[in-house]
Write an enzyme that holds these catalytic residues in place. Structure first.
Site, PDB file in Angstrom:
ATOM      1  N   ARG A  40      54.659 101.308  78.141  1.00 21.95           N
ATOM      2  CA  ARG A  40      53.789 100.679  79.151  1.00 21.95           C
ATOM      3  C   ARG A  40      53.774 101.457  80.465  1.00 21.95           C
ATOM      4  NH1 ARG A  40      51.933  95.261  78.679  1.00 21.95           N
ATOM      5  NH2 ARG A  40      51.742  94.817  76.488  1.00 21.95           N
ATOM      6  N   ARG A  44      49.787  97.499  85.093  1.00 18.08           N
ATOM      7  CA  ARG A  44      49.569  96.763  86.343  1.00 18.08           C
ATOM      8  C   ARG A  44      50.517  97.085  87.482  1.00 18.08           C
ATOM      9  NH1 ARG A  44      49.423  91.132  83.432  1.00 18.08           N
ATOM     10  NH2 ARG A  44      50.806  92.454  82.210  1.00 18.08           N
ATOM     11  N   ARG A  53      40.977  98.773  86.464  1.00 17.77           N
ATOM     12  CA  ARG A  53      40.877  97.525  85.690  1.00 17.77           C
ATOM     13  C   ARG A  53      39.788  96.616  86.268  1.00 17.77           C
ATOM     14  NH1 ARG A  53      40.788  93.310  83.041  1.00 17.77           N
ATOM     15  NH2 ARG A  53      42.578  92.114  82.307  1.00 17.77           N
ATOM     16  N   ASP A  90      45.440  98.921  72.918  1.00 13.94           N
ATOM     17  CA  ASP A  90      46.328  97.764  72.720  1.00 13.94           C
ATOM     18  C   ASP A  90      46.519  97.544  71.225  1.00 13.94           C
ATOM     19  OD1 ASP A  90      47.667  95.566  74.324  1.00 13.94           O
ATOM     20  OD2 ASP A  90      46.675  94.416  72.755  1.00 13.94           O
ATOM     21  N   TYR A 166      50.187  87.510  66.121  1.00 14.47           N
ATOM     22  CA  TYR A 166      49.107  87.199  67.073  1.00 14.47           C
ATOM     23  C   TYR A 166      47.879  86.638  66.352  1.00 14.47           C
ATOM     24  CZ  TYR A 166      51.793  89.474  70.735  1.00 14.47           C
ATOM     25  OH  TYR A 166      52.782  89.800  71.633  1.00 14.47           O
TER      26      TYR A 166
HETATM   27  O1  CP3 Z   1      51.016 102.496  78.677  1.00 12.96           O
HETATM   28  C1  CP3 Z   1      51.108 102.112  77.494  1.00 12.96           C
HETATM   29  O2  CP3 Z   1      52.204 101.794  76.963  1.00 12.96           O
HETATM   30  C2  CP3 Z   1      49.883 102.158  76.593  1.00 12.96           C
HETATM   31  C3  CP3 Z   1      49.135 100.982  76.449  1.00 12.96           C
HETATM   32  C4  CP3 Z   1      49.659  99.723  75.750  1.00 12.96           C
HETATM   33  C5  CP3 Z   1      49.220  98.428  76.137  1.00 12.96           C
HETATM   34  N1  CP3 Z   1      49.728  97.527  75.256  1.00 12.96           N
HETATM   35  C6  CP3 Z   1      48.332  98.140  77.274  1.00 12.96           C
HETATM   36  C7  CP3 Z   1      48.222  96.768  77.793  1.00 12.96           C
HETATM   37  C8  CP3 Z   1      50.498  99.565  74.651  1.00 12.96           C
HETATM   38  C9  CP3 Z   1      51.288 100.618  73.880  1.00 12.96           C
HETATM   39  C10 CP3 Z   1      50.532  98.169  74.352  1.00 12.96           C
HETATM   40  C11 CP3 Z   1      51.281  97.598  73.214  1.00 12.96           C
HETATM   41  C12 CP3 Z   1      51.309  96.154  73.027  1.00 12.96           C
HETATM   42  N2  CP3 Z   1      50.320  95.233  73.297  1.00 12.96           N
HETATM   43  C13 CP3 Z   1      52.382  95.448  72.427  1.00 12.96           C
HETATM   44  C14 CP3 Z   1      53.641  96.086  71.851  1.00 12.96           C
HETATM   45  C15 CP3 Z   1      54.619  96.478  72.881  1.00 12.96           C
HETATM   46  C16 CP3 Z   1      55.226  95.341  73.683  1.00 12.96           C
HETATM   47  O3  CP3 Z   1      55.042  95.346  74.898  1.00 12.96           O
HETATM   48  O4  CP3 Z   1      55.869  94.486  73.062  1.00 12.96           O
HETATM   49  C17 CP3 Z   1      52.040  94.090  72.394  1.00 12.96           C
HETATM   50  C18 CP3 Z   1      52.881  92.959  71.851  1.00 12.96           C
HETATM   51  C19 CP3 Z   1      50.716  93.966  72.946  1.00 12.96           C
HETATM   52  C20 CP3 Z   1      49.903  92.731  73.037  1.00 12.96           C
HETATM   53  C21 CP3 Z   1      49.515  92.421  74.425  1.00 12.96           C
HETATM   54  N3  CP3 Z   1      48.613  93.155  75.165  1.00 12.96           N
HETATM   55  C22 CP3 Z   1      49.946  91.320  75.205  1.00 12.96           C
HETATM   56  C23 CP3 Z   1      50.951  90.281  74.763  1.00 12.96           C
HETATM   57  C24 CP3 Z   1      49.292  91.428  76.453  1.00 12.96           C
HETATM   58  C25 CP3 Z   1      49.349  90.442  77.585  1.00 12.96           C
HETATM   59  C26 CP3 Z   1      50.639  90.463  78.300  1.00 12.96           C
HETATM   60  C27 CP3 Z   1      50.736  91.640  79.211  1.00 12.96           C
HETATM   61  O5  CP3 Z   1      51.743  92.357  79.114  1.00 12.96           O
HETATM   62  O6  CP3 Z   1      49.844  91.832  79.995  1.00 12.96           O
HETATM   63  C28 CP3 Z   1      48.496  92.600  76.409  1.00 12.96           C
HETATM   64  C29 CP3 Z   1      47.651  93.143  77.497  1.00 12.96           C
HETATM   65  C30 CP3 Z   1      47.896  94.543  77.927  1.00 12.96           C
HETATM   66  N4  CP3 Z   1      48.062  95.604  77.064  1.00 12.96           N
HETATM   67  C31 CP3 Z   1      47.933  95.034  79.268  1.00 12.96           C
HETATM   68  C32 CP3 Z   1      48.131  96.415  79.190  1.00 12.96           C
HETATM   69  C33 CP3 Z   1      48.198  97.400  80.332  1.00 12.96           C
HETATM   70  C34 CP3 Z   1      47.725  94.194  80.516  1.00 12.96           C
HETATM   71  C35 CP3 Z   1      46.278  93.829  80.604  1.00 12.96           C
HETATM   72  C36 CP3 Z   1      45.753  93.721  82.012  1.00 12.96           C
HETATM   73  O7  CP3 Z   1      45.539  94.771  82.651  1.00 12.96           O
HETATM   74  O8  CP3 Z   1      45.510  92.611  82.452  1.00 12.96           O
END
Ligand code: CP3
Length: 358
Positions: A40, A44, A53, A90, A166
């Site tokens: 990640r 944010r 965003r 994602d 999910y």
């Molecule tokens: O920088 C990176 O790592 C690359 C991008 C990336 C994102 N999600 C962007 C993202 C990666 C590799 C993921 C993986 C991901 N997504 C996982 C596995 C890793 C982990 O963290 O457990 C999971 C379970 C998700 C599912 C997911 N996506 C959730 C539960 C959420 C909401 C909660 C949160 O952390 O915001 C997301 C949204 C998400 N994916 C955001 C980002 C940057 C935030 C969205 C926003 O900008 O509002």
């Protein structure tokens, strides 16, 4: 008429022949210092991410618009020059591509219409994954030309079990109870869902590699929720099949597994899936990982992301002790889970300076 010379881009060097530090470590070859990146690392906690965003509108618009996705992938590299960039996308683009739309609601995380029957599984559209996700491949192609020469490009997908939680729960959930009852109770439909996800993930990751990904990571964030027997069936076995198919089509492209929260089962996972690298969560002792996992594959991890929120000497001392335990074997420094939004960007700079050796 062929393309003019100015439009030609050189063929990228295959991952197995690259001298990038991150790929060397995954190939278990010696490196001048441990490579690093942070799960990640785009997100944010960075003001420049929040600005893009806002412009992009929805979160999926950000993932599916190469101009935006390339930009946010590069943002942390510009600030901290990690050894690898991870594609911005994602894990839930797979359900979206299968025809189960995903909405990201501010503060609530992802929301999906739950799939809880064999009939609902049968309605998923398996044939359109690669077409639907074409913008992601375009993002990778552009990143391969835009990234600095020494920075490797990582593609990724969610592992079938985690993506299924999910899809079945309809979003995040505290205990994945509905998914577990379906998986463990042998009711029809769940195995078909996992099989579909295996196939979709192989197609998706193969296309990512064709588009320029030099390594891929499988995120199995909720692997630790399964009982030991279910872990074999729903985490190890699907992962083993994905790794085998990728190795067949793309020998030499390393696969990293991240079965979060599985404790001593990390060893079984490494032995049985055939991954090249294992990403460990923060509960795993680095000394145990060095003794038990590093003889078998490269280890990645495992600073607790909350250290990046507190920063200071506590963060640096913990990072140094992890480095000391793991740097004698094949190793990629990372966190035990993703960077949290509360992280001050200056703390990431301090940690990156340590890792760059300055
Ligand atoms: O920088 C990176 O790592 C690359 C991008 C990336 C994102 N999600 C962007 C993202 C990666 C590799 C993921 C993986 C991901 N997504 C996982 C596995 C890793 C982990 O963290 O457990 C999971 C379970 C998700 C599912 C997911 N996506 C959730 C539960 C959420 C909401 C909660 C949160 O952390 O915001 C997301 C949204 C998400 N994916 C955001 C980002 C940057 C935030 C969205 C926003 O900008 O509002």
């Amino acid at each position: 008429m062929g393309p003019s010379p100015t439009q030609e881009t050189p063929e990228p060097v295959p991952a197995s022949q690259s001298d990038k530090r991150f790929l060397q470590a995954l190939a278990r070859r010696p490196v001048d210092r441990p490579p690093f990146w942070f799960m990640r690392q785009a997100g944010r906690y960075l003001p420049e991410y929040r600005a893009v965003r806002e412009t992009a509108g929805g979160f999926l618009d950000l993932c599916y618009t190469p101009d935006f996705a390339v930009e946010v992938t590069l943002q942390p590299i510009r600030r901290y020059h990690m050894d690898a960039a991870i594609l911005f996308a994602d894990i839930l683009v797979i359900p979206d591509a299968l025809g189960q739309p995903v909405a990201y609601q501010a503060g609530e995380g992802p929301v999906l219409e739950p799939i809880r029957s064999a009939a609902a599984v049968a309605r998923l559209q398996t044939g359109r994954v690669v077409d639907h996700l074409a913008p992601v491949f375009e993002t990778l192609r552009r990143l391969r030309t835009d990234l600095p020469d020494d920075v490797a490009l990582i593609g990724f997908a969610g592992a079938p079990w985690t993506v299924a939680t999910y899809m079945v729960e309809g979003g995040g959930s505290p205990d994945h109870a509905v998914t577990k009852r379906w998986a463990l109770g042998n009711e029809p439909g769940f195995e078909t869902l996992i099989d579909m996800l295996v196939d979709a993930t192989v197609d998706y990751l193969s296309a990512q590699i064709d588009a320029g990904a030099e390594a891929v990571q499988l995120f199995d964030t909720w692997a630790g929720a399964l009982p030991a027997s279910g872990f074999r069936r729903w985490c190890v076995e699907p992962t083993r099949r994905i790794v085998a198919a990728l190795k067949d089509a793309h020998p030499g492209v390393p696969v990293i597994g991240f079965p979060r929260g599985v404790g001593a089962n990390y060893l079984a996972y490494v032995k049985e899936t055939g991954v090249d690298g294992i990403s460990i969560d923060s509960s795993v002792s680095p000394a145990w990982a060095a003794a038990t996992l590093q003889p078998l594959c490269a280890v990645q991890g495992n600073l607790d992301p909350q250290y990046l929120v507190t920063g200071g000497d506590a963060m640096l001392a913990e990072a140094r002790s992890i480095l000391e335990a793991l740097s004698d074997g094949p190793y990629v420094f990372n966190l035990g889970h993703g960077i949290v939004p509360q992280t001050p960007p200056e703390h990431v700079a301090v940690l990156s300076d340590l890792l760059h050796g300055s």
